[in-house]
Scaffold this motif. Sequence first.
Motif, PDB file in Angstrom:
ATOM      1  N   THR A  77       1.028  -1.197  -0.092  1.00 27.70           N
ATOM      2  CA  THR A  77       0.054  -0.192  -0.051  1.00 27.70           C
ATOM      3  C   THR A  77       0.696   1.328  -0.054  1.00 27.70           C
ATOM      4  N   THR A  78       1.952   1.066   0.587  1.00 29.71           N
ATOM      5  CA  THR A  78       2.934   2.289   0.920  1.00 29.71           C
ATOM      6  C   THR A  78       3.455   2.548  -0.742  1.00 29.71           C
ATOM      7  N   ILE A  79       3.721   1.560  -1.358  1.00 30.05           N
ATOM      8  CA  ILE A  79       4.296   1.710  -2.889  1.00 30.05           C
ATOM      9  C   ILE A  79       3.265   2.272  -3.576  1.00 30.05           C
ATOM     10  N   ILE A  80       2.106   1.817  -3.388  1.00 31.40           N
ATOM     11  CA  ILE A  80       0.996   2.332  -4.418  1.00 31.40           C
ATOM     12  C   ILE A  80       0.680   3.599  -4.264  1.00 31.40           C
ATOM     13  N   LYS A  81       0.776   3.793  -3.127  1.00 31.94           N
ATOM     14  CA  LYS A  81       0.198   5.402  -2.727  1.00 31.94           C
ATOM     15  C   LYS A  81       1.509   6.326  -3.113  1.00 31.94           C
ATOM     16  N   HIS A  82       2.643   5.737  -3.108  1.00 27.68           N
ATOM     17  CA  HIS A  82       3.930   6.645  -3.605  1.00 27.68           C
ATOM     18  C   HIS A  82       3.644   6.698  -5.032  1.00 27.68           C
ATOM     19  N   LEU A  83       3.365   5.553  -5.756  1.00 25.86           N
ATOM     20  CA  LEU A  83       3.273   5.585  -7.308  1.00 25.86           C
ATOM     21  C   LEU A  83       2.301   6.514  -7.731  1.00 25.86           C
ATOM     22  N   GLU A  84       1.274   6.415  -7.044  1.00 27.04           N
ATOM     23  CA  GLU A  84       0.110   7.407  -7.218  1.00 27.04           C
ATOM     24  C   GLU A  84       0.605   8.772  -6.996  1.00 27.04           C
ATOM     25  N   SER A  85       1.293   9.255  -6.129  1.00 30.47           N
ATOM     26  CA  SER A  85       1.749  10.712  -5.722  1.00 30.47           C
ATOM     27  C   SER A  85       2.718  11.166  -6.971  1.00 30.47           C
ATOM     28  N   ILE A  86       3.208  10.273  -7.851  1.00 33.10           N
ATOM     29  CA  ILE A  86       4.207  10.653  -8.751  1.00 33.10           C
ATOM     30  C   ILE A  86       3.573  10.669 -10.037  1.00 33.10           C
ATOM     31  N   GLY A  87       2.188  10.417  -9.971  1.00 37.79           N
ATOM     32  CA  GLY A  87       1.541  10.473 -11.433  1.00 37.79           C
ATOM     33  C   GLY A  87       1.107   9.258 -11.968  1.00 37.79           C
ATOM     34  N   GLU A  88       1.478   8.005 -11.451  1.00 38.86           N
ATOM     35  CA  GLU A  88       1.026   6.944 -11.739  1.00 38.86           C
ATOM     36  C   GLU A  88      -0.544   6.373 -11.524  1.00 38.86           C
ATOM     37  N   LYS A  89      -1.143   5.842 -12.483  1.00 40.06           N
ATOM     38  CA  LYS A  89      -2.561   5.074 -12.227  1.00 40.06           C
ATOM     39  C   LYS A  89      -2.509   4.029 -11.444  1.00 40.06           C
ATOM     40  N   CYS A  90      -3.301   4.070 -10.407  1.00 41.11           N
ATOM     41  CA  CYS A  90      -3.198   3.078  -9.399  1.00 41.11           C
ATOM     42  C   CYS A  90      -4.544   2.738  -8.895  1.00 41.11           C
ATOM     43  N   LEU A  91      -4.905   1.406  -8.646  1.00 37.98           N
ATOM     44  CA  LEU A  91      -6.089   0.808  -8.155  1.00 37.98           C
ATOM     45  C   LEU A  91      -5.887  -0.011  -6.693  1.00 37.98           C
ATOM     46  N   HIS A  92      -6.529   0.478  -5.736  1.00 27.76           N
ATOM     47  CA  HIS A  92      -5.973   0.172  -4.402  1.00 27.76           C
ATOM     48  C   HIS A  92      -6.806  -1.228  -4.016  1.00 27.76           C
ATOM     49  N   GLU A  93      -6.085  -1.752  -3.062  1.00 28.67           N
ATOM     50  CA  GLU A  93      -6.635  -2.747  -2.298  1.00 28.67           C
ATOM     51  C   GLU A  93      -8.014  -3.034  -1.766  1.00 28.67           C
ATOM     52  N   ILE A  94      -8.858  -3.717  -1.969  1.00 27.19           N
ATOM     53  CA  ILE A  94     -10.181  -3.783  -1.538  1.00 27.19           C
ATOM     54  C   ILE A  94     -10.644  -4.869  -0.330  1.00 27.19           C
ATOM     55  N   SER A  95      -9.477  -5.381   0.211  1.00 27.91           N
ATOM     56  CA  SER A  95      -9.873  -6.537   1.347  1.00 27.91           C
ATOM     57  C   SER A  95     -10.269  -5.650   2.587  1.00 27.91           C
ATOM     58  N   ARG A  96      -9.651  -4.641   2.745  1.00 22.98           N
ATOM     59  CA  ARG A  96      -9.842  -3.952   4.242  1.00 22.98           C
ATOM     60  C   ARG A  96     -11.185  -3.502   3.986  1.00 22.98           C
ATOM     61  N   GLN A  97     -11.950  -3.009   2.815  1.00 17.84           N
ATOM     62  CA  GLN A  97     -13.181  -2.711   2.579  1.00 17.84           C
ATOM     63  C   GLN A  97     -14.095  -3.721   2.767  1.00 17.84           C
ATOM     64  N   VAL A  98     -13.854  -4.832   2.444  1.00 14.19           N
ATOM     65  CA  VAL A  98     -14.914  -6.046   2.700  1.00 14.19           C
ATOM     66  C   VAL A  98     -14.748  -6.547   4.084  1.00 14.19           C
ATOM     67  N   THR A  99     -13.465  -6.407   4.674  1.00 14.82           N
ATOM     68  CA  THR A  99     -13.534  -6.594   6.183  1.00 14.82           C
ATOM     69  C   THR A  99     -14.242  -5.755   6.972  1.00 14.82           C
ATOM     70  N   LEU A 100     -14.052  -4.390   6.698  1.00 16.97           N
ATOM     71  CA  LEU A 100     -14.899  -3.464   7.558  1.00 16.97           C
ATOM     72  C   LEU A 100     -16.370  -3.521   7.148  1.00 16.97           C
ATOM     73  N   GLU A 101     -16.847  -3.926   6.075  1.00 13.07           N
ATOM     74  CA  GLU A 101     -18.212  -3.946   5.786  1.00 13.07           C
ATOM     75  C   GLU A 101     -18.780  -5.265   6.691  1.00 13.07           C
ATOM     76  N   ALA A 102     -17.841  -6.274   6.707  1.00  9.96           N
ATOM     77  CA  ALA A 102     -18.312  -7.294   7.597  1.00  9.96           C
ATOM     78  C   ALA A 102     -18.410  -7.039   8.840  1.00  9.96           C
ATOM     79  N   GLN A 103     -17.277  -6.393   9.414  1.00 11.59           N
ATOM     80  CA  GLN A 103     -17.459  -5.915  10.669  1.00 11.59           C
ATOM     81  C   GLN A 103     -18.657  -5.043  11.304  1.00 11.59           C
ATOM     82  N   GLU A 104     -18.990  -4.248  10.263  1.00 14.91           N
ATOM     83  CA  GLU A 104     -20.144  -3.412  10.364  1.00 14.91           C
ATOM     84  C   GLU A 104     -21.438  -4.325  10.593  1.00 14.91           C
TER      85      GLU A 104
END
Length: 178
Positions: A17-44
């Motif tokens: 995630t740190t690398i993805i965020k860095h690549l995005e900050s220097i102008g690269e197109k990136c799609l982020h991890e979704i497992s945290r979102q799935v986990t958080l939805e389940a926890q809700e």
Amino acid sequence: MTNKKIVITGGPSTGKTTIIKHLESIGEKCLHEISRQVTLEAQEQGVEQLFLEDPTLFSKKLLEGRVQQFIEAQELISSRIFLDRGIPDVLAYMNYANEINPPSFVEACKKHKYDTIFLLPPWEDIHETDNERYESFDQALQIHHHLYETYTSFGYDCIEVPFGKVDDRSDFIIENVL
């Protein structure tokens, strides 16, 4: 537009995630991890760790999300897209949990092919656990093995990213995009 779909994968706490965020900050197109979102939805909904309670349901939700990301990546106007994990990650985690991979999961991996896979090795110095990332370092080592085995079983050559500062790791990835 045909673009390169580049996966950055690895076990928990490897710096993806740190690398993805860095690549995005220097102008690269990136799609982020979704497992945290799935986990958080389940926890809700009152399920503390969906992967531990129902690995197949958790994996099905991840598979659906990652296939959607693959389709989204194809539609983006950019010569290359970096993705935080790919579809084969779902199978690797299922293998780690000793779960059977449904045929539809395998077919999704065969149908949606990436161009380059960067595999980040377990890095004990940065390994942390939190509410969504509960794996020990020994478990991270096992997951790394399953990721490598799963990606190579689908014909990918995994490029291992060396340890180092995020700038250096990102530069390594950019320089080695095939």
